[in-house]
Scaffold this active site. Structure first.
Site, PDB file in Angstrom:
ATOM      1  N   ASP A  38       5.280  27.808  -5.741  1.00  0.00           N
ATOM      2  CA  ASP A  38       5.451  27.504  -7.166  1.00  0.00           C
ATOM      3  C   ASP A  38       6.402  26.329  -7.412  1.00  0.00           C
ATOM      4  O   ASP A  38       7.010  26.212  -8.463  1.00  0.00           O
ATOM      5  CB  ASP A  38       5.922  28.747  -7.934  1.00  0.00           C
ATOM      6  N   ASP A 259      10.755  -0.471   6.609  1.00  0.00           N
ATOM      7  CA  ASP A 259       9.919  -0.870   5.476  1.00  0.00           C
ATOM      8  C   ASP A 259      10.210   0.135   4.380  1.00  0.00           C
ATOM      9  O   ASP A 259       9.777   1.290   4.462  1.00  0.00           O
ATOM     10  CB  ASP A 259       8.441  -0.843   5.900  1.00  0.00           C
ATOM     11  N   ASP A 270       9.166  -3.675  -2.342  1.00  0.00           N
ATOM     12  CA  ASP A 270       8.541  -3.412  -1.033  1.00  0.00           C
ATOM     13  C   ASP A 270       9.117  -4.425  -0.038  1.00  0.00           C
ATOM     14  O   ASP A 270       8.724  -5.589  -0.033  1.00  0.00           O
ATOM     15  CB  ASP A 270       7.020  -3.576  -1.190  1.00  0.00           C
ATOM     16  N   HIS A 349      -2.868  -6.768  10.335  1.00  0.00           N
ATOM     17  CA  HIS A 349      -2.978  -6.481   8.906  1.00  0.00           C
ATOM     18  C   HIS A 349      -2.937  -7.781   8.127  1.00  0.00           C
ATOM     19  O   HIS A 349      -2.717  -8.849   8.694  1.00  0.00           O
ATOM     20  CB  HIS A 349      -1.864  -5.529   8.455  1.00  0.00           C
ATOM     21  N   HIS A 353      -0.093  -8.088  -0.549  1.00  0.00           N
ATOM     22  CA  HIS A 353      -0.864  -7.381  -1.579  1.00  0.00           C
ATOM     23  C   HIS A 353      -0.155  -7.592  -2.907  1.00  0.00           C
ATOM     24  O   HIS A 353       1.019  -7.987  -2.946  1.00  0.00           O
ATOM     25  CB  HIS A 353      -0.946  -5.884  -1.238  1.00  0.00           C
ATOM     26  N   HIS A 360       0.807  -0.907  -3.847  1.00  0.00           N
ATOM     27  CA  HIS A 360      -0.382  -1.743  -3.627  1.00  0.00           C
ATOM     28  C   HIS A 360      -1.017  -1.846  -5.002  1.00  0.00           C
ATOM     29  O   HIS A 360      -1.834  -1.008  -5.389  1.00  0.00           O
ATOM     30  CB  HIS A 360      -1.323  -1.109  -2.599  1.00  0.00           C
ATOM     31  N   GLU A 383       4.166 -10.537   4.064  1.00  0.00           N
ATOM     32  CA  GLU A 383       4.663  -9.631   5.100  1.00  0.00           C
ATOM     33  C   GLU A 383       3.958  -9.755   6.447  1.00  0.00           C
ATOM     34  O   GLU A 383       3.341  -8.808   6.923  1.00  0.00           O
ATOM     35  CB  GLU A 383       4.566  -8.190   4.605  1.00  0.00           C
ATOM     36  N   TYR A 387       3.151  -7.239  16.599  1.00  0.00           N
ATOM     37  CA  TYR A 387       3.352  -5.930  17.223  1.00  0.00           C
ATOM     38  C   TYR A 387       2.707  -5.981  18.604  1.00  0.00           C
ATOM     39  O   TYR A 387       1.492  -6.143  18.717  1.00  0.00           O
ATOM     40  CB  TYR A 387       2.686  -4.830  16.386  1.00  0.00           C
ATOM     41  N   ARG A 405       8.186  -6.945  11.619  1.00  0.00           N
ATOM     42  CA  ARG A 405       7.581  -7.389  10.356  1.00  0.00           C
ATOM     43  C   ARG A 405       8.711  -7.848   9.459  1.00  0.00           C
ATOM     44  O   ARG A 405       9.815  -7.287   9.502  1.00  0.00           O
ATOM     45  CB  ARG A 405       6.789  -6.244   9.690  1.00  0.00           C
ATOM     46  N   GLU A 407       9.142  -8.726   5.347  1.00  0.00           N
ATOM     47  CA  GLU A 407       8.392  -8.619   4.083  1.00  0.00           C
ATOM     48  C   GLU A 407       9.294  -8.897   2.890  1.00  0.00           C
ATOM     49  O   GLU A 407      10.348  -8.279   2.747  1.00  0.00           O
ATOM     50  CB  GLU A 407       7.808  -7.203   3.952  1.00  0.00           C
TER      51      GLU A 407
HETATM   52  N1  GLY Z   1       4.984  -0.413   2.569  1.00  0.00           N
HETATM   53  C1  GLY Z   1       3.631  -0.651   2.369  1.00  0.00           C
HETATM   54  C2  GLY Z   1       3.298  -2.045   2.590  1.00  0.00           C
HETATM   55  O1  GLY Z   1       4.118  -2.808   3.062  1.00  0.00           O
HETATM   56  O2  GLY Z   1       2.250  -2.494   2.263  1.00  0.00           O
HETATM   57 MN    MN Z   2       3.820  -4.314   1.487  1.00  0.00          MN
HETATM   58 MN    MN Z   3       6.206  -2.646   2.957  1.00  0.00          MN
END
Ligand code: GLY
Ligand code: MN
Ligand code: MN
Length: 438
Positions: A38, A259, A270, A349, A353, A360, A383, A387, A405, A407
């Site tokens: 609950d 991240d 982000d 990737h 975005h 996103h 970003e 890797y 990474r 970003e």
């Molecule tokens: N943290 C999600 C991205 O970097 O897209």
């Molecule tokens: Mn991102």
């Molecule tokens: Mn991110």
């Protein structure tokens, strides 16, 4: 720092101005979701609903009926209930949403099934985003069917159910000055959190220690929730793109990738930074780090109005492929390697975005099949990453298990772009200096 009542009204007006003649829009609020027995997950409002109302309660429906003489903006919401409010918190009630949220008309949520069919009847189009909430989808169809059942009595059912997203998400894509101020604040809080994590990093501590430093900085600055699950990945965990276990011991000589971004007033930041657990990059770590940074800076420099959405991504691919050849991780002709997508073993990737109420965020990336041009007021992430899988036998041992990474969040301006997340250092020297001073 808040979006004003008049800005919310302006957003609704703009949406209605773009709707077909004789149409109606139905936008439900999010529901509460059970986490265990609950208790619920922290409530998060549906972003479209939030964008149009600023109203943060569940069990509500916004209906826009352009041209309706008795009022175009109608809200259904939970009724006031002193006993339930005593247990579960304050409710605005229909009177509150008229008074405080600029609705023209409001009714209790329990009246939805009685009133909405009457609002739909005679309208040619319903704008509604189908496919996000099965239960609500069925309700919308049942209202349409109720009207269809009465055609012999002269009722006119809507001919069309159209996705609200096409109209509304184009509006959400371009941020207003007030939105940018809030996003700057979300970025500042998140940047401070990353700086703190850098300063608190030591070999032998655990990834969750840094996660807790990040979350603490968010909430003590009024951003109670992260915009997405924080990633704190040390060593080869950095190569798992959506790693969220955050429970490994951080080892001397490893990097740690964080991240994390907060949500402030509904808007996301982000940020990713990667730094040495012990404050000092090793020579191979620094070589790959400098390459990711070079590609990120080149991509940021490419962001300006008129450039295509895909330009920054293409820039990162070129710089990273070239650099991987120079460092010996890829062999061959750079152009051919790009054509073959050879970089995808290391960089799998895209470079970013849209960012806004959703991490996103909404908005098309292509228009008529072509990458769309950037415009002032769009906010996006940049970003890139590299890797190197721990078991990649095709590269020298010294590179294996390194994941990096970097970003940042940028807003497109008239002449280029501004980096909202500039407050957290990112050159290897600046990171080492910050960590050494801790
Ligand atoms: N943290 C999600 C991205 O970097 O897209
Ligand atoms: Mn991102
Ligand atoms: Mn991110």
């Amino acid at each position: 720092m808040k979006i004003s009542k008049s800005e919310f009204a302006q957003r609704r007006k703009r949406l209605m101005a773009g709707m077909a003649p004789e149409s109606v829009a139905i936008i439900p609020a999010a529901r509460e979701v059970t986490r265990s027995r609950d208790t619920e997950y922290p409530f998060r409002q549906n972003s479209d609903f939030l964008y149009l109302t600023g109203f943060e309660e569940p069990d509500a429906v916004l209906v826009l009926v352009p041209g309706r003489r008795q009022g175009q903006v109608i809200m259904f919401c939970r009724d006031r209930d002193p006993e339930l409010e005593l247990w579960n918190g304050y409710r605005q009630g229909p009177e509150g949403v008229v008074k405080n949220f600029g609705m023209n008309d409001a009714y209790p949520e329990s009246d939805v099934d009685d009133i909405i069919p009457g609002l739909i009847e005679g309208r040619s189009t319903i704008y509604y985003s189908m496919g996000h909430d099965d239960q609500f989808d069925r309700r919308v169809l049942s209202w349409v069917n109720q009207i269809r059942a009465k055609v012999r009595n002269g009722a006119k059912p809507p001919g069309d159910i159209s996705d609200l997203a096409f109209l509304l998400h184009e509006h959400r894509l371009i941020k207003s000055d007030a939105e940018l101020k809030i996003m700057q604040k979300a970025s500042d809080i998140s940047a401070d959190a990353h700086c703190r994590a850098m300063k608190e990093s030591r070999a032998g501590r655990f990834e969750y220690h840094l996660e807790s430093a990040i979350c603490h900085t968010f909430s003590e600055n009024g951003a109670r929730h992260p915009a997405y699950n924080s990633i704190v990945g040390s060593g080869k965990n950095a190569c798992v793109l959506h790693y969220t276990e955050n429970n490994a011991r951080m080892e001397d000589g490893d990097l740690v990738l964080i991240d994390a971004g907060c949500e402030y007033q509904g808007y996301a930041a982000d940020i990713t930074r990667t730094f040495p657990v012990n404050g000092k990059f090793s020579e191979p770590q620094r070589a790959l780090y400098d390459l990711v940074l070079k590609s990120q800076l080149a991509a940021i420099a490419s962001v300006k109005p008129g450039k295509k959405w895909n330009t920054p991504h293409d820039v990162t691919v070129r710089v990273i492929t070239q650099g991987l050849v120079e460092l010996g991780l890829l062999k061959g002709d750079v152009k051919t390697l790009i054509g073959e997508g050879a970089y995808r073993d290391f960089y799998m990737h895209r470079a970013g975005h849209w960012l806004g109420l959703d991490v996103h965020d909404v908005g098309e990336y292509r228009i008529d099949g072509k990458w769309r041009p950037l415009e002032p007021g769009m906010v996006l992430t940049i970003e890139p990453g590299i890797y190197v899988a721990a078991d990649n036998k095709k590269v020298a041992q010294k590179w294996r298990g390194i994941g990096i990474r970097i970003e940042d969040d940028v807003v497109v301006t008239e002449s280029g772009c501004e980096v909202l997340t500039h407050r957290v250092p990112k050159t290897a020297d600046a990171i080492e200096a910050l960590m050494a001073a801790a």
